[in-house]
Write a protein that holds these residues in place. Structure first.
Motif, PDB file in Angstrom:
ATOM      1  N   VAL A 105       0.970  -1.136   0.057  1.00 28.99           N
ATOM      2  CA  VAL A 105      -0.067  -0.039   0.050  1.00 28.99           C
ATOM      3  C   VAL A 105       1.027   1.174   0.053  1.00 28.99           C
ATOM      4  N   SER A 137      -2.539   0.726  -4.043  1.00 30.42           N
ATOM      5  CA  SER A 137      -2.121  -0.591  -3.633  1.00 30.42           C
ATOM      6  C   SER A 137      -1.870  -1.737  -4.556  1.00 30.42           C
ATOM      7  N   GLU A 168      -7.047  -1.514  -6.585  1.00 31.27           N
ATOM      8  CA  GLU A 168      -7.348  -0.015  -6.474  1.00 31.27           C
ATOM      9  C   GLU A 168      -8.414   0.247  -5.323  1.00 31.27           C
ATOM     10  N   ILE A 169      -7.897  -0.206  -4.000  1.00 36.18           N
ATOM     11  CA  ILE A 169      -8.632   0.047  -2.923  1.00 36.18           C
ATOM     12  C   ILE A 169      -9.045   1.794  -2.634  1.00 36.18           C
ATOM     13  N   SER A 170      -8.300   2.454  -3.222  1.00 36.24           N
ATOM     14  CA  SER A 170      -8.428   3.922  -2.836  1.00 36.24           C
ATOM     15  C   SER A 170      -9.758   4.545  -3.346  1.00 36.24           C
ATOM     16  N   THR A 196     -12.707   2.734  -2.925  1.00 40.77           N
ATOM     17  CA  THR A 196     -13.683   1.980  -2.265  1.00 40.77           C
ATOM     18  C   THR A 196     -14.454   3.051  -1.227  1.00 40.77           C
ATOM     19  N   CYS A 221     -14.777   8.379  -1.272  1.00 40.81           N
ATOM     20  CA  CYS A 221     -14.118   7.106  -1.676  1.00 40.81           C
ATOM     21  C   CYS A 221     -12.861   7.346  -0.571  1.00 40.81           C
ATOM     22  N   VAL A 237     -10.801  -1.086   5.188  1.00 43.98           N
ATOM     23  CA  VAL A 237     -10.783  -1.580   3.531  1.00 43.98           C
ATOM     24  C   VAL A 237      -9.791  -2.497   3.305  1.00 43.98           C
ATOM     25  N   LEU A 238      -8.578  -2.482   3.817  1.00 43.06           N
ATOM     26  CA  LEU A 238      -7.483  -3.304   3.639  1.00 43.06           C
ATOM     27  C   LEU A 238      -7.916  -4.878   4.293  1.00 43.06           C
ATOM     28  N   ILE A 267      -9.572  -7.118   1.578  1.00 42.19           N
ATOM     29  CA  ILE A 267      -8.560  -7.476   0.779  1.00 42.19           C
ATOM     30  C   ILE A 267      -7.588  -8.577   1.506  1.00 42.19           C
TER      31      ILE A 267
END
Length: 297
Positions: free
Chosen positions: A111, A119, A137-139, A141, A158, A210-211, A214
């Protein structure tokens, strides 16, 4: 060499063609200063803070400069050199640089925590780009928070607009703090500024939540945090705590959450790995061998 010689300003607002020309001029200058012959240039990799379509290589919805959307940098570099120049998302390159284990085949999530958030994901040592290049592309979310900066993704609130370094800077400015960028945030945190520390903890909670999705999904051995904001021990500790709290016990028990040992050059090291893999690909080696044989025939 780029780190040793210092960075040059790239005219991003002038468009991708002007930026590529400036980068190539800088490369030629560095090669000359280092006594290297540009005729022996075999390839390079370029890091960009945006999604890169795969396999086409075009930049998609870049937050740093929307006018770069659709730019295909390898084609622009082809105006200056016949050698391959690859373009890759910066977080993906950090993931390549941080590949775990002696055999470099582990599963890892990297990250990048800077002005923006990115990420990259390695599965069994291989970079996972997804069908179109948007994996990791977690950014973008959506999170339970209020956006402090705009984002090109169009997703309300987001992660990047709520919890990135840029969002923290904007929120602190609105609160009356004199901050010019992420380095000022880190300095104020080191001084024990309570408002800044609270902002970092809230950001860490959002990022960690968020992580956790994943991490539960791909069960990596490591989550590596890089970028300027990874220097914040409070932010790193909060992300780590949120992951261990939110992930399944069997996932958390096997997980190491750490800051990169060399966040300043992780992207450069990853770009080097990518470029070497391309230059030493069997097809390219065979081509060089054939060309050498023809010259000596």
């Amino acid at each position: 060499d780029a780190l040793e010689h210092g960075a040059a300003t790239v005219p991003v607002a002038a468009g991708p063609r002007a930026s590529v020309a400036a980068l190539w001029d800088r490369f030629v200058e560095l090669a000359r200063d280092s006594g290297l012959d540009t005729a022996r240039f075999r390839g390079a990799a370029i890091s960009v803070p945006a999604p890169v379509s795969y396999p086409g290589g075009s930049i998609a919805t870049p937050s740093f400069e929307p006018s770069w959307h659709g730019a295909v940098l390898p084609q622009l570099f082809a105006e200056h050199t016949d050698a391959p120049v690859l373009v890759e998302n910066d977080a993906n390159l950090i993931a390549l640089a941080e590949r775990p284990g002696p055999d470099r085949t582990g599963t890892l999530v990297a990250v990048k925590l800077g002005t923006r958030i990115g990420s990259g994901v390695l599965l069994d040592g291989r970079l996972h780009r997804g069908v179109s290049g948007a994996a990791g592309e977690i950014s973008h979310t959506p999170v339970d928070g209020e956006a402090a900066i705009g984002c090109t993704c169009g997703v309300p609130n987001c992660l990047e607009s709520v919890a990135s370094g840029g969002a923290i800077v904007a929120r602190l400015r609105a609160a009356g703090r004199q901050v010019g960028g992420t380095s000022d945030v880190l300095a104020l945190a080191a001084q024990g500024d309570a408002v800044v520390l609270d902002e970092l903890r809230r950001a860490g909670e959002h990022i960690g939540r968020v992580l956790s999705g994943i991490v539960n999904f791909c069960n990596p051995s490591e989550v590596v945090l890089a970028g300027a904001m990874s220097a914040s021990s409070v932010l790193v500790a909060t992300i780590r705590g949120e992951l261990y709290r939110s992930c399944l016990p069997m996932v958390a028990d096997a997980l190491d959450v750490r800051a990169s040992s060399s966040p300043r050059d992780a992207g450069i090291r990853g770009a080097t790995v990518l470029a070497i893999d391309e230059v030493l690909a069997p097809a390219r080696v065979d081509e060089l061998a054939r060309a050498a044989a023809e010259r000596t025939a």
